[in-house]
Design a protein around this motif. Structure first.
Motif, mmCIF file in Angstrom:
data_model
loop_
_atom_site.group_PDB
_atom_site.id
_atom_site.type_symbol
_atom_site.label_atom_id
_atom_site.label_comp_id
_atom_site.label_asym_id
_atom_site.label_seq_id
_atom_site.Cartn_x
_atom_site.Cartn_y
_atom_site.Cartn_z
ATOM 1 N N LYS A 204 0.818 -1.198 0.000
ATOM 2 C CA LYS A 204 0.000 0.000 0.000
ATOM 3 C C LYS A 204 0.856 1.254 0.000
ATOM 4 C CE LYS A 204 -3.708 2.319 2.566
ATOM 5 N NZ LYS A 204 -4.568 2.274 3.784
ATOM 6 N N ALA A 205 0.546 2.197 -0.893
ATOM 7 C CA ALA A 205 1.279 3.461 -0.950
ATOM 8 C C ALA A 205 0.819 4.378 0.181
ATOM 9 C CB ALA A 205 1.053 4.142 -2.289
ATOM 10 N N LEU A 206 1.768 5.076 0.789
ATOM 11 C CA LEU A 206 1.468 5.980 1.895
ATOM 12 C C LEU A 206 1.148 7.388 1.411
ATOM 13 C CD1 LEU A 206 4.202 4.840 4.443
ATOM 14 C CD2 LEU A 206 1.801 4.145 4.352
ATOM 15 N N ARG A 207 1.447 7.675 0.137
ATOM 16 C CA ARG A 207 1.200 9.014 -0.401
ATOM 17 C C ARG A 207 1.112 8.924 -1.925
ATOM 18 N NH1 ARG A 207 6.857 8.972 0.713
ATOM 19 N NH2 ARG A 207 8.082 9.495 -1.149
ATOM 20 N N ARG A 208 0.730 10.024 -2.549
ATOM 21 C CA ARG A 208 0.653 10.062 -4.007
ATOM 22 C C ARG A 208 2.043 9.866 -4.613
ATOM 23 N NH1 ARG A 208 -0.532 14.859 -6.101
ATOM 24 N NH2 ARG A 208 -1.793 14.166 -7.866
ATOM 25 N N TYR A 209 2.089 9.170 -5.743
ATOM 26 C CA TYR A 209 3.309 8.916 -6.514
ATOM 27 C C TYR A 209 4.307 8.022 -5.767
ATOM 28 C CZ TYR A 209 1.277 13.064 -8.651
ATOM 29 O OH TYR A 209 0.391 13.969 -9.198
ATOM 30 N N ALA A 210 3.872 7.401 -4.688
ATOM 31 C CA ALA A 210 4.725 6.452 -3.961
ATOM 32 C C ALA A 210 4.165 5.043 -4.149
ATOM 33 C CB ALA A 210 4.774 6.809 -2.483
ATOM 34 N N GLY A 211 4.938 4.059 -3.747
ATOM 35 C CA GLY A 211 4.482 2.684 -3.838
ATOM 36 C C GLY A 211 4.427 2.139 -5.254
ATOM 37 N N ILE A 212 5.133 2.780 -6.176
ATOM 38 C CA ILE A 212 5.120 2.350 -7.586
ATOM 39 C C ILE A 212 6.233 1.335 -7.812
ATOM 40 C CG2 ILE A 212 5.070 3.102 -9.981
ATOM 41 C CD1 ILE A 212 2.915 4.356 -8.120
ATOM 42 N N THR A 213 5.886 0.217 -8.430
ATOM 43 C CA THR A 213 6.862 -0.866 -8.602
ATOM 44 C C THR A 213 6.927 -1.272 -10.066
ATOM 45 O OG1 THR A 213 6.197 -1.661 -6.406
ATOM 46 C CG2 THR A 213 7.593 -3.116 -7.735
ATOM 47 N N HIS A 214 7.915 -0.737 -10.783
ATOM 48 C CA HIS A 214 8.118 -1.154 -12.170
ATOM 49 C C HIS A 214 9.206 -2.218 -12.288
ATOM 50 C CE1 HIS A 214 5.895 2.649 -13.376
ATOM 51 N NE2 HIS A 214 5.237 1.657 -13.939
ATOM 52 N N ILE A 215 10.035 -2.311 -11.264
ATOM 53 C CA ILE A 215 10.908 -3.471 -11.093
ATOM 54 C C ILE A 215 10.752 -3.918 -9.650
ATOM 55 C CG2 ILE A 215 13.276 -4.338 -10.989
ATOM 56 C CD1 ILE A 215 14.037 -2.541 -13.267
ATOM 57 N N ASP A 216 10.294 -5.142 -9.466
ATOM 58 C CA ASP A 216 10.065 -5.690 -8.135
ATOM 59 C C ASP A 216 11.323 -6.427 -7.686
ATOM 60 O OD1 ASP A 216 9.109 -6.749 -5.792
ATOM 61 O OD2 ASP A 216 7.538 -7.970 -6.725
ATOM 62 N N LEU A 217 11.908 -5.993 -6.580
ATOM 63 C CA LEU A 217 13.139 -6.607 -6.088
ATOM 64 C C LEU A 217 12.900 -7.965 -5.451
ATOM 65 C CD1 LEU A 217 14.208 -3.770 -6.688
ATOM 66 C CD2 LEU A 217 15.438 -3.838 -4.519
ATOM 67 N N GLU A 218 11.676 -8.235 -5.045
ATOM 68 C CA GLU A 218 11.367 -9.501 -4.399
ATOM 69 C C GLU A 218 11.510 -10.647 -5.409
ATOM 70 O OE1 GLU A 218 10.674 -11.763 -1.155
ATOM 71 O OE2 GLU A 218 10.708 -9.564 -1.152
ATOM 72 N N GLY A 219 12.414 -11.558 -5.115
ATOM 73 C CA GLY A 219 12.638 -12.696 -6.002
ATOM 74 C C GLY A 219 13.383 -12.367 -7.278
ATOM 75 N N LEU A 220 13.952 -11.170 -7.348
ATOM 76 C CA LEU A 220 14.670 -10.750 -8.560
ATOM 77 C C LEU A 220 16.002 -11.478 -8.649
ATOM 78 C CD1 LEU A 220 14.486 -8.673 -10.931
ATOM 79 C CD2 LEU A 220 15.760 -7.093 -9.470
ATOM 80 N N ASP A 221 16.228 -12.178 -9.762
ATOM 81 C CA ASP A 221 17.485 -12.905 -9.937
ATOM 82 C C ASP A 221 18.290 -12.305 -11.085
ATOM 83 O OD1 ASP A 221 16.224 -13.791 -12.270
ATOM 84 O OD2 ASP A 221 15.747 -15.760 -11.451
ATOM 85 N N SER A 222 19.482 -12.817 -11.287
ATOM 86 C CA SER A 222 20.382 -12.272 -12.303
ATOM 87 C C SER A 222 19.791 -12.341 -13.699
ATOM 88 C CB SER A 222 21.722 -13.010 -12.268
ATOM 89 O OG SER A 222 22.367 -12.834 -11.029
ATOM 90 N N GLN A 223 19.049 -13.408 -13.983
ATOM 91 C CA GLN A 223 18.441 -13.566 -15.306
ATOM 92 C C GLN A 223 17.401 -12.478 -15.563
ATOM 93 O OE1 GLN A 223 16.667 -17.411 -15.940
ATOM 94 N NE2 GLN A 223 16.143 -16.995 -18.072
ATOM 95 N N LYS A 224 16.586 -12.198 -14.540
ATOM 96 C CA LYS A 224 15.559 -11.167 -14.696
ATOM 97 C C LYS A 224 16.182 -9.777 -14.791
ATOM 98 C CE LYS A 224 11.111 -10.244 -14.890
ATOM 99 N NZ LYS A 224 10.254 -10.719 -15.996
ATOM 100 N N MET A 225 17.245 -9.534 -14.029
ATOM 101 C CA MET A 225 17.948 -8.253 -14.113
ATOM 102 C C MET A 225 18.473 -8.023 -15.531
ATOM 103 S SD MET A 225 20.187 -8.009 -10.629
ATOM 104 C CE MET A 225 19.624 -8.800 -9.134
ATOM 105 N N ALA A 226 19.088 -9.064 -16.091
ATOM 106 C CA ALA A 226 19.629 -8.956 -17.447
ATOM 107 C C ALA A 226 18.503 -8.702 -18.455
ATOM 108 C CB ALA A 226 20.387 -10.227 -17.809
ATOM 109 N N TYR A 227 17.346 -9.322 -18.210
ATOM 110 C CA TYR A 227 16.204 -9.126 -19.099
ATOM 111 C C TYR A 227 15.779 -7.656 -19.116
ATOM 112 C CZ TYR A 227 11.298 -8.824 -20.426
ATOM 113 O OH TYR A 227 10.121 -8.430 -21.000
ATOM 114 N N TYR A 228 15.623 -7.056 -17.924
ATOM 115 C CA TYR A 228 15.200 -5.655 -17.846
ATOM 116 C C TYR A 228 16.192 -4.738 -18.554
ATOM 117 C CZ TYR A 228 11.587 -6.747 -14.353
ATOM 118 O OH TYR A 228 10.478 -7.220 -13.698
#
Length: 303
Positions: free
Chosen positions: A39-63
């Protein structure tokens, strides 16, 4: 300079959709928002265009490869919490996510994160500097080890009633910048410079560029409008959401001609990302995109 876009204004688009759109407009880079999902605590916060949870090297390279193939760089990974929050659990969670962001930025070869120092709104500047001395040295040390720059935005974060009286970001004036850079003189520690925030507090937006030119790692292009009739009613000692509004570049009072001229003077060659927070250009995606594209064409006059 490389003209870019802060991804926060496109919360419902995927990473790929943000990149594709940015490329279609002509942007050279994007600052990618990487908040923890929740949940975002304010406007323009809580935006997730890359989610760090479970992010691995393969996904990083993809982005990274996805953006590169479309000619769009990633200027920074952005996350703007309060690591000096009086709620110790919230402060620790913020610091931990910043550290994770540093690791990901390093592994992806981006080499930059954009964030806030944070602040306890009920403590003085001096008391907050003592908190800063405890919380930030290990974060900056990690950034040095990972060869990542930390760019602190100069937003005071005291817009609303619940952020009053002190705000939630310490690094909002040149006087405080001198102090934090004296405490942590690391060359990996600098500014994400937004001229609108200086205009908000009644300070000049261009003069500090010359003094802090070696500390400016990232730039935000955002404008601001201050309503004199509302100041007449509430006064400057009231919280600013009563008397100001963020605007598209060119629709407020920031002198972008003078500001960009100063950026050229100091030979700034980094990313300069348009940040859209203008309520007049919200409500649907078409209107948001209209605001983005109008801002793009306006700032191209100076770049």
């Amino acid at each position: 300079m490389k003209l870019g876009l802060v991804s926060a204004i496109l919360p419902d688009l995927t990473f790929e959709e943000v990149v594709d759109y940015a490329a279609s407009v002509g942007f050279e880079c994007i600052e990618v928002c990487c908040w923890p999902k929740g949940k975002a605590l304010r406007r323009y916060a809580g935006i997730t265009h890359i989610d760090l949870e479970g992010l691995d090297s393969q996904k990083m390279a993809y982005y990274k490869d996805y953006a590169k193939k479309r000619g769009v760089g990633i200027s920074s990974l952005g996350y703007y919490p309060n690591p000096l929050d009086p709620d110790k659990e919230a402060a620790a969670a913020a610091a931990d996510h910043i550290k994770k962001l540093i690791g990901v930025s390093s592994e992806m070869g981006i080499g930059m994160i954009t964030t806030f120092i944070g602040r306890d709104k009920n403590k003085t500047v001096e008391e907050n500097l003592e908190l800063f001395k405890k919380i930030w040295p290990p974060i900056v040390k990690l950034a040095e080890e990972k060869k990542v720059k930390i760019a602190i935005e100069n937003c005071p974060m005291l817009f609303t009633e619940n952020e009053w009286p002190g705000g939630s970001n310490l690094a909002c004036t040149p006087a405080i910048w001198r102090q934090i850079f004296s405490i942590i003189p690391s060359r990996n520690f600098g500014l994400n410079y937004d001229p609108s925030h200086l205009y908000l507090i009644g300070a000049g937006a261009t003069k500090p560029l010359y003094e802090f030119k070696n500390r400016i790692f990232h730039v935000h292009f955002k404008d601001i409008k201050i309503y004199q009739e509302k100041l007449d009613e509430y006064g400057r000692f009231s919280y600013p959401s009563l008397w100001h509004s963020p605007k598209l570049p060119g629709l407020g009072s920031v002198d972008f001609s003078a500001f960009c001229s100063a950026l050229y003077d100091i030979r700034y060659k980094g990313p300069a990302c348009i940040e859209i927070e203008d309520k007049a250009f919200e409500g649907n995606l078409a209107l948001v995109k209209r605001g983005i594209e109008q801002s793009y064409h306006y700032m191209r006059n100076f770049m």
